[in-house]
Design a protein around this motif. Structure first.
Motif, PDB file in Angstrom:
ATOM      1  N   ARG A 256      -8.553   4.026   3.835  1.00  0.00           N
ATOM      2  CA  ARG A 256      -7.930   2.588   3.780  1.00  0.00           C
ATOM      3  C   ARG A 256      -8.575   1.821   2.697  1.00  0.00           C
ATOM      4  NH1 ARG A 256      -4.174  -0.459   5.773  1.00  0.00           N
ATOM      5  NH2 ARG A 256      -4.736  -2.648   6.403  1.00  0.00           N
ATOM      6  N   GLU A 257      -9.631   1.687   2.667  1.00  0.00           N
ATOM      7  CA  GLU A 257     -10.248   0.983   1.877  1.00  0.00           C
ATOM      8  C   GLU A 257      -9.854   1.225   0.243  1.00  0.00           C
ATOM      9  OE1 GLU A 257     -14.959   1.122   0.253  1.00  0.00           O
ATOM     10  OE2 GLU A 257     -14.589   0.315   2.277  1.00  0.00           O
ATOM     11  N   ARG A 258      -9.949   2.486  -0.028  1.00  0.00           N
ATOM     12  CA  ARG A 258      -9.381   2.993  -1.442  1.00  0.00           C
ATOM     13  C   ARG A 258      -7.928   2.856  -1.646  1.00  0.00           C
ATOM     14  NH1 ARG A 258     -14.000   4.972  -0.007  1.00  0.00           N
ATOM     15  NH2 ARG A 258     -15.528   5.586  -1.564  1.00  0.00           N
ATOM     16  N   MET A 259      -7.059   3.093  -0.526  1.00  0.00           N
ATOM     17  CA  MET A 259      -5.551   3.036  -0.745  1.00  0.00           C
ATOM     18  C   MET A 259      -5.203   1.431  -0.938  1.00  0.00           C
ATOM     19  SD  MET A 259      -4.282   5.647  -0.442  1.00  0.00           S
ATOM     20  CE  MET A 259      -2.330   5.400   0.161  1.00  0.00           C
ATOM     21  N   LEU A 260      -6.118   0.359  -0.444  1.00  0.00           N
ATOM     22  CA  LEU A 260      -5.580  -0.729  -0.477  1.00  0.00           C
ATOM     23  C   LEU A 260      -5.834  -1.403  -2.005  1.00  0.00           C
ATOM     24  CD1 LEU A 260      -7.120  -2.280   2.506  1.00  0.00           C
ATOM     25  CD2 LEU A 260      -4.861  -2.389   1.929  1.00  0.00           C
ATOM     26  N   VAL A 261      -6.848  -0.698  -2.731  1.00  0.00           N
ATOM     27  CA  VAL A 261      -7.107  -0.899  -4.316  1.00  0.00           C
ATOM     28  C   VAL A 261      -5.929  -0.339  -5.188  1.00  0.00           C
ATOM     29  CG1 VAL A 261      -8.738  -0.721  -5.997  1.00  0.00           C
ATOM     30  CG2 VAL A 261      -9.387  -1.151  -3.621  1.00  0.00           C
ATOM     31  N   ILE A 262      -5.623   1.055  -4.744  1.00  0.00           N
ATOM     32  CA  ILE A 262      -4.644   1.525  -5.734  1.00  0.00           C
ATOM     33  C   ILE A 262      -3.264   0.790  -5.646  1.00  0.00           C
ATOM     34  CG2 ILE A 262      -3.229   3.834  -5.794  1.00  0.00           C
ATOM     35  CD1 ILE A 262      -5.362   5.112  -4.394  1.00  0.00           C
ATOM     36  N   PRO A 263      -2.700   0.508  -6.800  1.00  0.00           N
ATOM     37  CA  PRO A 263      -1.683  -0.398  -6.784  1.00  0.00           C
ATOM     38  C   PRO A 263      -0.403   0.392  -6.514  1.00  0.00           C
ATOM     39  CG  PRO A 263      -2.449   0.470  -9.139  1.00  0.00           C
ATOM     40  CD  PRO A 263      -3.552   0.931  -8.088  1.00  0.00           C
ATOM     41  N   CYS A 264       0.617  -0.446  -6.172  1.00  0.00           N
ATOM     42  CA  CYS A 264       1.996   0.093  -5.596  1.00  0.00           C
ATOM     43  C   CYS A 264       2.453   0.770  -7.023  1.00  0.00           C
ATOM     44  CB  CYS A 264       2.718  -0.853  -5.116  1.00  0.00           C
ATOM     45  SG  CYS A 264       2.240  -1.321  -3.626  1.00  0.00           S
ATOM     46  N   LEU A 265       3.721   1.421  -6.862  1.00  0.00           N
ATOM     47  CA  LEU A 265       4.222   1.959  -8.228  1.00  0.00           C
ATOM     48  C   LEU A 265       5.447   0.981  -8.643  1.00  0.00           C
ATOM     49  CD1 LEU A 265       5.814   5.411  -6.644  1.00  0.00           C
ATOM     50  CD2 LEU A 265       3.557   4.878  -8.152  1.00  0.00           C
ATOM     51  N   LEU A 266       5.257   1.007  -9.967  1.00  0.00           N
ATOM     52  CA  LEU A 266       6.090   0.119 -10.687  1.00  0.00           C
ATOM     53  C   LEU A 266       7.611   0.222 -10.671  1.00  0.00           C
ATOM     54  CD1 LEU A 266       4.413   0.304 -14.329  1.00  0.00           C
ATOM     55  CD2 LEU A 266       4.561  -1.598 -12.946  1.00  0.00           C
ATOM     56  N   TYR A 267       8.463  -0.734 -10.441  1.00  0.00           N
ATOM     57  CA  TYR A 267       9.959  -0.376 -10.450  1.00  0.00           C
ATOM     58  C   TYR A 267      10.230  -0.283 -11.833  1.00  0.00           C
ATOM     59  CZ  TYR A 267      14.748  -1.193  -9.621  1.00  0.00           C
ATOM     60  OH  TYR A 267      16.137  -1.037  -9.384  1.00  0.00           O
ATOM     61  N   THR A 268      11.094   0.635 -11.997  1.00  0.00           N
ATOM     62  CA  THR A 268      11.830   0.795 -13.292  1.00  0.00           C
ATOM     63  C   THR A 268      13.426   0.803 -12.806  1.00  0.00           C
ATOM     64  OG1 THR A 268      11.683   3.355 -13.087  1.00  0.00           O
ATOM     65  CG2 THR A 268      10.102   2.198 -14.380  1.00  0.00           C
ATOM     66  N   SER A 269      14.165  -0.049 -13.550  1.00  0.00           N
ATOM     67  CA  SER A 269      15.572  -0.127 -13.250  1.00  0.00           C
ATOM     68  C   SER A 269      16.160   1.002 -13.772  1.00  0.00           C
ATOM     69  CB  SER A 269      16.132  -1.287 -13.900  1.00  0.00           C
ATOM     70  OG  SER A 269      15.937  -1.378 -15.187  1.00  0.00           O
ATOM     71  N   PRO A 270      17.246   1.507 -13.280  1.00  0.00           N
ATOM     72  CA  PRO A 270      17.805   2.676 -13.766  1.00  0.00           C
ATOM     73  C   PRO A 270      18.414   2.229 -15.217  1.00  0.00           C
ATOM     74  CG  PRO A 270      19.033   1.812 -11.798  1.00  0.00           C
ATOM     75  CD  PRO A 270      17.769   1.035 -12.036  1.00  0.00           C
ATOM     76  N   SER A 271      18.382   3.235 -15.791  1.00  0.00           N
ATOM     77  CA  SER A 271      19.074   3.152 -17.353  1.00  0.00           C
ATOM     78  C   SER A 271      20.669   3.439 -17.293  1.00  0.00           C
ATOM     79  CB  SER A 271      18.428   4.197 -18.237  1.00  0.00           C
ATOM     80  OG  SER A 271      18.773   5.278 -18.120  1.00  0.00           O
TER      81      SER A 271
ATOM     82  N   MET B  59       0.771  -1.009  -0.093  1.00  0.00           N
ATOM     83  CA  MET B  59      -0.016  -0.124  -0.007  1.00  0.00           C
ATOM     84  C   MET B  59       0.892   1.271   0.033  1.00  0.00           C
ATOM     85  SD  MET B  59      -3.252   0.862   2.486  1.00  0.00           S
ATOM     86  CE  MET B  59      -2.447   1.531   3.959  1.00  0.00           C
ATOM     87  N   LEU B  60       0.523   2.191  -0.825  1.00  0.00           N
ATOM     88  CA  LEU B  60       1.263   3.538  -0.778  1.00  0.00           C
ATOM     89  C   LEU B  60       1.067   4.357   0.437  1.00  0.00           C
ATOM     90  CD1 LEU B  60       0.486   4.559  -4.468  1.00  0.00           C
ATOM     91  CD2 LEU B  60       2.456   3.898  -3.752  1.00  0.00           C
ATOM     92  N   ASP B  61       1.914   5.287   0.595  1.00  0.00           N
ATOM     93  CA  ASP B  61       1.995   6.028   1.885  1.00  0.00           C
ATOM     94  C   ASP B  61       0.968   7.137   1.404  1.00  0.00           C
ATOM     95  OD1 ASP B  61       2.821   7.070   4.321  1.00  0.00           O
ATOM     96  OD2 ASP B  61       4.123   8.275   3.475  1.00  0.00           O
ATOM     97  N   ILE B  62       0.175   7.480   2.238  1.00  0.00           N
ATOM     98  CA  ILE B  62      -0.776   8.722   2.013  1.00  0.00           C
ATOM     99  C   ILE B  62       0.118   9.957   1.625  1.00  0.00           C
ATOM    100  CG2 ILE B  62      -1.122   9.156   4.720  1.00  0.00           C
ATOM    101  CD1 ILE B  62      -4.012   9.401   1.871  1.00  0.00           C
ATOM    102  N   LYS B  63       1.142  10.360   2.620  1.00  0.00           N
ATOM    103  CA  LYS B  63       1.790  11.311   2.310  1.00  0.00           C
ATOM    104  C   LYS B  63       2.499  11.523   0.771  1.00  0.00           C
ATOM    105  CE  LYS B  63       3.256  11.746   7.158  1.00  0.00           C
ATOM    106  NZ  LYS B  63       4.485  11.760   8.062  1.00  0.00           N
ATOM    107  N   PHE B  64       2.769  10.300   0.469  1.00  0.00           N
ATOM    108  CA  PHE B  64       3.404  10.264  -0.826  1.00  0.00           C
ATOM    109  C   PHE B  64       2.295  10.563  -1.845  1.00  0.00           C
ATOM    110  CE2 PHE B  64       4.408   8.007  -4.906  1.00  0.00           C
ATOM    111  CZ  PHE B  64       5.477   8.736  -5.171  1.00  0.00           C
ATOM    112  N   LEU B  65       1.335   9.728  -1.794  1.00  0.00           N
ATOM    113  CA  LEU B  65      -0.215  10.033  -2.413  1.00  0.00           C
ATOM    114  C   LEU B  65      -0.427  11.490  -2.569  1.00  0.00           C
ATOM    115  CD1 LEU B  65      -2.577   7.673  -3.667  1.00  0.00           C
ATOM    116  CD2 LEU B  65      -3.532  10.040  -2.556  1.00  0.00           C
ATOM    117  N   ARG B  66      -0.397  12.313  -1.508  1.00  0.00           N
ATOM    118  CA  ARG B  66      -0.838  13.646  -1.264  1.00  0.00           C
ATOM    119  C   ARG B  66       0.067  14.623  -2.274  1.00  0.00           C
ATOM    120  NH1 ARG B  66      -0.166  14.061   4.566  1.00  0.00           N
ATOM    121  NH2 ARG B  66      -1.973  12.726   5.060  1.00  0.00           N
TER     122      ARG B  66
END
Length: 124
Positions: free
Chosen positions: A102-117, A1-8
């Motif tokens: 919390r109910e909605r935050m559980l549905v929002i997907p985590c960020l994709l990991y992108t490897s450094p180029s 689950m994403l951090d609410i501060k990050f989402l804000r």
């Protein structure tokens, strides 16, 4: 689950991430969470303010009673009682809003990991 501060602080980044995962129907959840969070924070702030005021007035009641000012003490008691009712209502509202967030935050997907180029390594 994403951090609410990050989402804000990064709503567009989160929305973009959702789109990259082809889950377009979940994009609206970001705005819903932000709106619910604002309401929740406002209710908490109001409740904290009322608690502070109640504590101040409660101290004044003792002073009124010591001076024999019964009428002022009764008015202060009524005020404290009204504040307690509003605080109770606000606490229930905060609990409900927190559950919805919390109910909605559980549905929002985590960020994709992108490897450094390789360019990222060359720059450092």
């Amino acid at each position: 689950m994403l951090d609410i501060k990050f989402l804000r602080s990064n709503p567009e980044l989160v929305k973009e991430n959702i789109r990259k995962k082809f889950q377009e129907e979940k994009v609206a959840l970001v705005d819903e969470v932000i709106e619910l969070d604002e309401k929740c924070r406002a209710a908490r702030t109001r409740c904290e303010y009322l608690r502070s005021q109640r504590n101040t007035i409660s101290k004044q009641i003792g002073a009124f009673m010591a001076k024999g000012q019964r009428e002022e003490a009764e008015q202060a008691k009524k005020s404290v009682s009204d504040m307690a009712e509003e605080m109770s209502r606000l606490d229930a509202e905060v609990n409900e809003l927190s559950a919805q967030i919390r109910e909605r935050m559980l549905v929002i997907p985590c960020l994709l990991y992108t490897s450094p180029s390789p360019r990222d390594y060359a720059a450092s």
